[in-house]
Design a protein around this motif. Structure first.
Motif, PDB file in Angstrom:
ATOM      1  N   GLY A   1     -46.500 -36.239  17.505  1.00  0.00           N
ATOM      2  CA  GLY A   1     -47.773 -36.894  17.850  1.00  0.00           C
ATOM      3  C   GLY A   1     -48.623 -36.017  18.752  1.00  0.00           C
ATOM      4  N   TRP A   2     -48.006 -35.350  19.708  1.00  0.00           N
ATOM      5  CA  TRP A   2     -48.748 -34.453  20.586  1.00  0.00           C
ATOM      6  C   TRP A   2     -49.319 -33.282  19.821  1.00  0.00           C
ATOM      7  CZ3 TRP A   2     -46.719 -29.798  23.304  1.00  0.00           C
ATOM      8  CH2 TRP A   2     -47.606 -29.315  24.237  1.00  0.00           C
ATOM      9  N   TRP A   3     -48.574 -32.765  18.838  1.00  0.00           N
ATOM     10  CA  TRP A   3     -49.026 -31.634  18.039  1.00  0.00           C
ATOM     11  C   TRP A   3     -50.166 -32.036  17.108  1.00  0.00           C
ATOM     12  CZ3 TRP A   3     -47.862 -30.381  12.662  1.00  0.00           C
ATOM     13  CH2 TRP A   3     -48.261 -29.091  12.294  1.00  0.00           C
ATOM     14  N   ILE A   4     -50.066 -33.234  16.518  1.00  0.00           N
ATOM     15  CA  ILE A   4     -51.113 -33.684  15.589  1.00  0.00           C
ATOM     16  C   ILE A   4     -52.384 -34.045  16.357  1.00  0.00           C
ATOM     17  CG2 ILE A   4     -51.730 -35.593  14.036  1.00  0.00           C
ATOM     18  CD1 ILE A   4     -48.818 -35.530  13.044  1.00  0.00           C
TER      19      ILE A   4
ATOM     20  N   GLY B   1     -28.892 -39.873  19.432  1.00  0.00           N
ATOM     21  CA  GLY B   1     -29.714 -39.982  18.220  1.00  0.00           C
ATOM     22  C   GLY B   1     -31.074 -40.592  18.485  1.00  0.00           C
ATOM     23  N   PRO B   2     -31.129 -41.777  19.110  1.00  0.00           N
ATOM     24  CA  PRO B   2     -32.448 -42.355  19.411  1.00  0.00           C
ATOM     25  C   PRO B   2     -33.292 -41.478  20.336  1.00  0.00           C
ATOM     26  CG  PRO B   2     -30.768 -44.035  19.574  1.00  0.00           C
ATOM     27  CD  PRO B   2     -30.063 -42.726  19.375  1.00  0.00           C
ATOM     28  N   PHE B   3     -32.656 -40.815  21.298  1.00  0.00           N
ATOM     29  CA  PHE B   3     -33.414 -39.927  22.189  1.00  0.00           C
ATOM     30  C   PHE B   3     -34.015 -38.754  21.405  1.00  0.00           C
ATOM     31  CE2 PHE B   3     -33.605 -36.245  25.050  1.00  0.00           C
ATOM     32  CZ  PHE B   3     -34.519 -36.725  25.960  1.00  0.00           C
ATOM     33  N   ALA B   4     -33.240 -38.171  20.491  1.00  0.00           N
ATOM     34  CA  ALA B   4     -33.749 -37.059  19.684  1.00  0.00           C
ATOM     35  C   ALA B   4     -34.886 -37.528  18.774  1.00  0.00           C
ATOM     36  CB  ALA B   4     -32.620 -36.454  18.860  1.00  0.00           C
ATOM     37  N   LEU B   5     -34.769 -38.733  18.196  1.00  0.00           N
ATOM     38  CA  LEU B   5     -35.824 -39.270  17.340  1.00  0.00           C
ATOM     39  C   LEU B   5     -37.098 -39.519  18.138  1.00  0.00           C
ATOM     40  CD1 LEU B   5     -36.742 -40.452  14.607  1.00  0.00           C
ATOM     41  CD2 LEU B   5     -35.860 -42.646  15.408  1.00  0.00           C
ATOM     42  N   LEU B   6     -36.968 -40.134  19.296  1.00  0.00           N
ATOM     43  CA  LEU B   6     -38.135 -40.404  20.128  1.00  0.00           C
ATOM     44  C   LEU B   6     -38.803 -39.109  20.584  1.00  0.00           C
ATOM     45  CD1 LEU B   6     -39.816 -42.577  21.567  1.00  0.00           C
ATOM     46  CD2 LEU B   6     -38.267 -42.330  23.507  1.00  0.00           C
ATOM     47  N   THR B   7     -38.006 -38.139  20.982  1.00  0.00           N
ATOM     48  CA  THR B   7     -38.562 -36.846  21.402  1.00  0.00           C
ATOM     49  C   THR B   7     -39.289 -36.161  20.253  1.00  0.00           C
ATOM     50  OG1 THR B   7     -36.759 -36.615  22.987  1.00  0.00           O
ATOM     51  CG2 THR B   7     -37.985 -34.620  22.442  1.00  0.00           C
ATOM     52  N   THR B   8     -38.714 -36.208  19.062  1.00  0.00           N
ATOM     53  CA  THR B   8     -39.349 -35.591  17.897  1.00  0.00           C
ATOM     54  C   THR B   8     -40.663 -36.275  17.566  1.00  0.00           C
ATOM     55  OG1 THR B   8     -37.173 -35.018  17.029  1.00  0.00           O
ATOM     56  CG2 THR B   8     -39.009 -34.969  15.483  1.00  0.00           C
ATOM     57  N   LEU B   9     -40.676 -37.610  17.596  1.00  0.00           N
ATOM     58  CA  LEU B   9     -41.920 -38.330  17.305  1.00  0.00           C
ATOM     59  C   LEU B   9     -42.994 -38.049  18.340  1.00  0.00           C
ATOM     60  CD1 LEU B   9     -40.514 -41.765  16.105  1.00  0.00           C
ATOM     61  CD2 LEU B   9     -41.523 -39.942  14.723  1.00  0.00           C
TER      62      LEU B   9
END
Length: 77
Positions: free
Chosen positions: A72-75, A60-68
């Motif tokens: 951030g890279w996309w924005i 869960g934390p890995f998926a959250l960190l990857t998503t963030l």
């Protein structure tokens, strides 16, 4: 409109007998112990459960960190 009433029973079947239970293959004792010739894995169940708990705890934390990071890279990019 869908008819949700139960289907009528077959009246020509005669006596009302319950269906027999399915018959399964017998369980061999050596396959339950994990010592048989067909066993490939020799890990105790406790170690497997601990590994699954460890993996699910950090997934869960890995998926959250990857998503963030991807957001951030996309924005920014």
């Amino acid at each position: 409109m869908i008819d949700l009433s139960p289907q009528p029973q077959d009246k020509g079947s005669g006596a009302n007998t319950a269906p027999s239970a399915p018959r399964h293959d017998p369980v061999h004792r050596e396959s339950m112990d994990g010592e048989g010739p067909h066993s490939r894995w020799h890990f105790p169940q406790e170690q497997i459960e601990a590994a699954i708990q460890r993996l699910s705890r950090w997934a869960g934390p890995f998926a959250l960190l990857t998503t963030l990071l991807l957001l951030g890279w996309w924005i920014i990019g």
